[in-house]
Design a protein around this motif. Structure first.
Motif, PDB file in Angstrom:
ATOM      1  N   GLN A 414      59.292  42.756  41.712  1.00 34.35           N
ATOM      2  CA  GLN A 414      58.734  42.731  40.254  1.00 34.35           C
ATOM      3  C   GLN A 414      57.228  42.666  40.558  1.00 34.35           C
ATOM      4  N   PRO A 415      56.397  43.573  40.016  1.00 36.42           N
ATOM      5  CA  PRO A 415      54.819  43.416  40.328  1.00 36.42           C
ATOM      6  C   PRO A 415      54.376  42.071  39.855  1.00 36.42           C
ATOM      7  N   GLY A 416      54.971  41.501  38.724  1.00 39.80           N
ATOM      8  CA  GLY A 416      54.370  40.183  38.243  1.00 39.80           C
ATOM      9  C   GLY A 416      54.710  39.187  39.232  1.00 39.80           C
ATOM     10  N   GLU A 417      55.530  39.239  40.040  1.00 32.61           N
ATOM     11  CA  GLU A 417      55.877  38.040  40.976  1.00 32.61           C
ATOM     12  C   GLU A 417      54.797  38.037  42.254  1.00 32.61           C
ATOM     13  N   CYS A 418      53.991  39.395  42.472  1.00 36.20           N
ATOM     14  CA  CYS A 418      52.945  39.380  43.611  1.00 36.20           C
ATOM     15  C   CYS A 418      51.708  39.656  42.976  1.00 36.20           C
ATOM     16  N   GLN A 419      51.447  39.222  41.941  1.00 34.35           N
ATOM     17  CA  GLN A 419      50.323  39.753  41.106  1.00 34.35           C
ATOM     18  C   GLN A 419      48.951  39.197  41.733  1.00 34.35           C
ATOM     19  N   ARG A 420      49.029  37.906  42.274  1.00 42.98           N
ATOM     20  CA  ARG A 420      47.999  37.367  42.862  1.00 42.98           C
ATOM     21  C   ARG A 420      48.072  36.849  44.150  1.00 42.98           C
ATOM     22  N   PHE A 421      46.866  36.594  44.675  1.00 46.65           N
ATOM     23  CA  PHE A 421      46.593  36.347  46.046  1.00 46.65           C
ATOM     24  C   PHE A 421      45.604  35.312  46.250  1.00 46.65           C
ATOM     25  N   TRP A 422      45.839  34.280  47.083  1.00 45.62           N
ATOM     26  CA  TRP A 422      44.815  33.229  47.436  1.00 45.62           C
ATOM     27  C   TRP A 422      43.906  33.658  48.757  1.00 45.62           C
ATOM     28  N   TYR A 423      42.668  33.586  48.603  1.00 47.49           N
ATOM     29  CA  TYR A 423      41.778  33.822  49.672  1.00 47.49           C
ATOM     30  C   TYR A 423      40.527  32.718  49.926  1.00 47.49           C
ATOM     31  N   VAL A 424      39.784  32.886  50.837  1.00 44.52           N
ATOM     32  CA  VAL A 424      38.889  31.920  51.105  1.00 44.52           C
ATOM     33  C   VAL A 424      37.413  32.588  50.816  1.00 44.52           C
ATOM     34  N   GLU A 426      33.790  33.869  51.233  1.00 43.84           N
ATOM     35  CA  GLU A 426      33.056  34.067  52.461  1.00 43.84           C
ATOM     36  C   GLU A 426      31.737  33.400  52.147  1.00 43.84           C
ATOM     37  N   GLU A 427      31.267  33.318  50.938  1.00 42.98           N
ATOM     38  CA  GLU A 427      30.103  32.844  50.543  1.00 42.98           C
ATOM     39  C   GLU A 427      29.987  31.406  50.465  1.00 42.98           C
ATOM     40  N   LYS A 428      31.068  30.469  49.923  1.00 37.86           N
ATOM     41  CA  LYS A 428      31.039  29.220  50.094  1.00 37.86           C
ATOM     42  C   LYS A 428      32.219  28.348  50.772  1.00 37.86           C
ATOM     43  N   SER A 429      32.933  29.298  51.611  1.00 39.46           N
ATOM     44  CA  SER A 429      34.229  28.908  52.205  1.00 39.46           C
ATOM     45  C   SER A 429      35.037  27.891  51.336  1.00 39.46           C
ATOM     46  N   GLU A 430      35.202  28.519  50.063  1.00 39.31           N
ATOM     47  CA  GLU A 430      35.937  27.705  49.184  1.00 39.31           C
ATOM     48  C   GLU A 430      37.224  28.609  48.638  1.00 39.31           C
ATOM     49  N   PRO A 431      38.403  28.107  48.340  1.00 43.72           N
ATOM     50  CA  PRO A 431      39.614  29.065  48.157  1.00 43.72           C
ATOM     51  C   PRO A 431      39.332  29.486  46.734  1.00 43.72           C
ATOM     52  N   ARG A 432      39.922  30.654  46.462  1.00 40.60           N
ATOM     53  CA  ARG A 432      39.590  31.508  45.333  1.00 40.60           C
ATOM     54  C   ARG A 432      41.049  32.091  44.864  1.00 40.60           C
ATOM     55  N   LEU A 433      41.151  32.527  43.729  1.00 42.16           N
ATOM     56  CA  LEU A 433      42.556  33.440  43.330  1.00 42.16           C
ATOM     57  C   LEU A 433      42.127  34.870  43.016  1.00 42.16           C
ATOM     58  N   GLY A 434      42.622  35.794  43.733  1.00 41.23           N
ATOM     59  CA  GLY A 434      42.320  37.098  43.303  1.00 41.23           C
ATOM     60  C   GLY A 434      43.560  38.017  42.863  1.00 41.23           C
ATOM     61  N   GLU A 435      43.216  38.956  41.996  1.00 40.65           N
ATOM     62  CA  GLU A 435      44.270  39.963  41.525  1.00 40.65           C
ATOM     63  C   GLU A 435      44.735  40.875  42.459  1.00 40.65           C
ATOM     64  N   GLU A 439      41.664  43.852  43.195  1.00 40.40           N
ATOM     65  CA  GLU A 439      40.786  43.196  43.884  1.00 40.40           C
ATOM     66  C   GLU A 439      40.933  43.516  45.276  1.00 40.40           C
ATOM     67  N   ALA A 440      39.913  43.654  46.068  1.00 38.35           N
ATOM     68  CA  ALA A 440      40.183  43.796  47.565  1.00 38.35           C
ATOM     69  C   ALA A 440      40.374  42.457  48.214  1.00 38.35           C
ATOM     70  N   GLY A 441      40.735  42.554  49.459  1.00 39.32           N
ATOM     71  CA  GLY A 441      41.043  41.288  50.321  1.00 39.32           C
ATOM     72  C   GLY A 441      42.157  40.688  50.371  1.00 39.32           C
ATOM     73  N   ALA A 442      43.322  41.084  50.012  1.00 41.95           N
ATOM     74  CA  ALA A 442      44.700  40.761  50.039  1.00 41.95           C
ATOM     75  C   ALA A 442      45.051  40.517  51.578  1.00 41.95           C
ATOM     76  N   GLU A 443      44.473  41.391  52.482  1.00 43.58           N
ATOM     77  CA  GLU A 443      44.735  41.296  53.894  1.00 43.58           C
ATOM     78  C   GLU A 443      44.377  40.216  54.481  1.00 43.58           C
ATOM     79  N   ARG A 444      43.717  39.526  53.836  1.00 41.56           N
ATOM     80  CA  ARG A 444      42.942  37.851  54.356  1.00 41.56           C
ATOM     81  C   ARG A 444      43.767  36.625  53.341  1.00 41.56           C
ATOM     82  N   GLU A 445      44.914  36.874  52.961  1.00 48.59           N
ATOM     83  CA  GLU A 445      45.427  36.093  52.112  1.00 48.59           C
ATOM     84  C   GLU A 445      45.898  34.714  52.787  1.00 48.59           C
TER      85      GLU A 445
END
Length: 569
Positions: A414-424, A426-435, A439-445
């Protein structure tokens, strides 16, 4: 107090992980008497701590350097505080800010002139600077401008500040980061982990924040004296007690609970063990009943004063207020004088909201320090256990079916069960949450998708020979090492996993923040979105001047007295 007999139905029963480890419940936790700052205050009080101020080079406008020193657990420590002028356009609580009103380091020992000069060049720059092994904690804070300036103005005139403004804010400054454990080159935790008083989780950070609170109170009075001269007033004791330290916390804190599963288990297990011990009391003593009922009255007033702008949290507070009024209507000394009072109360609490249930957990623990305070000594962790490659595929699959049945029930197609991804970032080395789809960057999840990874492991385990050794299985499927480690840990540590899908559309990250902050001892939870919140630390706690004499536990769920002497309108 009569404890339950060994082997009774009540004695030793912990709430199951399937109940406790749901994200919505974790996001309803309140601080308890075994929270980290409560433990810190008890230890400081027990040692009769004396805080000295060997350096106070603060000018008339409140800028300069100050040093606060104390002996704790047989070691000297110092907070070195820097106050600098900050342009209004540079004021920000975001982690990407590069300037702050104040900055701090908790120093291992007593700094000499050379140490202070080194820190003066480094600490106001925070993570952009370099540090040594004697720098234990790094922090910064901004003024709550409206309240800080109002308090200075009132005291300078010889008046007390407005009670309403004090109650609404609750702090003069709020920290935007409190770094420890080797971050940015400061001392690794191993340097202090074996020292008395600092061995528990985040004790060095709690000590730093408590000293920062003392500095902010001294600073506001100092500026008022310089401005008002002989007519200037000092803060009324009730105000000094009520003002804590604010904190702004965002997604950077959220992954901690997932990345430290053994530590999470230890924290929850200590809390649940404390609750089980109290539920196992056959008959409550009069003093415990009186203390609980007084605490219930106090927390009702505390909740009535707890107002936030977030509609989700405000709705929960309003429900909690109604529930507390209803509980107070039938719960009295006679009800608690019958057998198994706390077990019966927690059973009745199951009809309440999650906020109501977890608030009562905190309240029933409060009168029982002698019975439960030692559980705080079991909350540290030396590290995560190693993977065991000698078990069979069948053994691992049985463990997975038991510990991760919740994860296997999620439909990741189901699309909603994989809707987000967590990544770090690059600017501040802090965790963020992407859609994921926007958004790009899921390969670095980041591996916070524990449930999805465990499902993938289960699929490959099902196709393998149950008698095969795990070592051989992992040679063919090295991508599953992470999931295997989580399964093996959870098999013996049931509170190690948050039992929800952390990449699904329904995940509310701020619930993870509240869980962790409750163990810190934070109050006045004030979410500003589903991804960041403000809270208050040490509100109501003994201060630098009365830590040795004040009641170290009589300040839970603080309220601002209506009769603070000499207050303004």
């Amino acid at each position: 107090m009569t404890a339950a007999p060994a082997g009774s139905a009540v004695e030793g029963t912990l709430r199951p992980a399937s109940t406790v480890m749901r994200l919505a419940r974790l996001g309803a936790f309140f601080p308890t008497r075994i929270s980290f700052l409560r433990t810190m205050i008890r230890r400081l009080h027990g040692e009769g701590a004396v805080v000295r101020r060997p350096v106070w080079r603060i000018d008339d406008r409140g800028y300069g350097v100050a040093v606060y020193s104390l002996d704790f657990g047989g070691h000297p420590y110092s907070l070195v505080a820097f106050s600098t002028e900050l342009a209004p356009e540079d004021r920000s609580d975001r982690v990407i800010a590069e300037a702050w009103d104040t900055s701090y380091v908790l120093f291992d020992g007593i700094p000499d002139a050379a140490d202070i000069d080194r820190l003066a060049a480094a600490v106001p720059r925070q993570e952009a600077a370099r540090y040594t092994g004697r720098d234990l904690v790094l922090s910064r804070a901004n003024r709550s401008v409206r309240l800080f300036d109002h308090v200075v103005d009132a005291l300078a005139r010889g008046d007390q500040p407005d009670r309403t403004l004090i109650a609404e804010t609750g702090y003069l400054m709020r920290t935007t980061a409190v770094y420890g454990n080797g971050k940015f080159g400061i001392a690794d935790r191993a340097r202090i982990a074996g020292r008395p008083g600092l061995g528990g989780p985040f004790q060095a950070e709690m000590l730093a924040v408590w000293l920062i609170r003392g500095f902010t109170l001294d600073l506001v009075e100092h500026i008022a004296r310089r401005r008002g001269g002989a007519q200037a007033a000092t803060l009324a004791p009730g105000y000094r007690r009520y003002l804590g330290i604010g904190n702004s916390t965002g997604l950077g804190m959220a992954p901690f609970l997932v990345n430290h599963p053994l530590l999470l288990h230890n924290w929850i297990a200590a809390r649940e063990t404390a609750l089980a011990r109290v539920r196992g009391i056959e008959r409550a003593a009069e003093a415990e009943i009186s203390a609980f009922l007084a605490g219930l009255d106090r927390v009702r007033a505390h909740v009535r004063d707890w107002r936030v702008s977030d509609s989700r949290q405000m709705a929960r507070i309003e429900v909690l207020d109604v529930e507390l009024e209803a509980v107070s209507g039938w719960l009295d000394a006679a009800w608690l004088s019958r057998l198994w009072p706390w077990e019966r109360l927690m059973a009745e609490a199951e009809r309440l909201s999650l906020e109501g249930q977890e608030l009562l957990v905190s309240l029933v623990l409060e009168p029982h320090g002698a019975l439960i305070d030692d559980t705080a000594d079991c909350m540290a962790s030396a590290g995560e256990p190693r993977l065991d490659p000698t078990v069979t595929v069948g053994d691992l699959r049985r463990a997975l079916d038991t510990a991760f049945d919740w994860a296997l029930a999620i439909d990741f197609s189901q699309p909603g069960e994989c809707q987000r991804f967590w990544y770090v970032s690059e600017e501040k080395s802090e965790p963020r949450l992407g859609e994921r789809r926007l958004e790009a960057g899921a390969e670095r999840e980041m591996p916070l998708d524990v449930a999805r990874r465990v499902q993938a492991l289960d699929s490959d385990l099902a196709a393998a020979d149950p008698a095969e050794r795990l070592a051989r299985f992992l040679l063919r499927h090295p991508q599953h090492r992470f999931a295997v480690g989580r399964v093996q840990l959870a098999a013996g540590h049931p509170y190690a996993e948050i039992r929800d899908n952390l990449i699904g559309a329904g995940c509310v990250p701020v619930d993870m923040l509240r869980c962790k902050l409750s163990f810190f001892g934070a109050g006045r939870f004030d979410p500003k979105s589903d991804r960041w919140t403000r809270i208050v630390l040490f509100q109501g706690a003994p201060g630098l001047d009365d830590i040795a004499t004040a009641d170290p536990d009589g300040w839970a769920f603080p309220i601002l007295a209506r009769d603070v002497a000499g207050t303004g309108p």
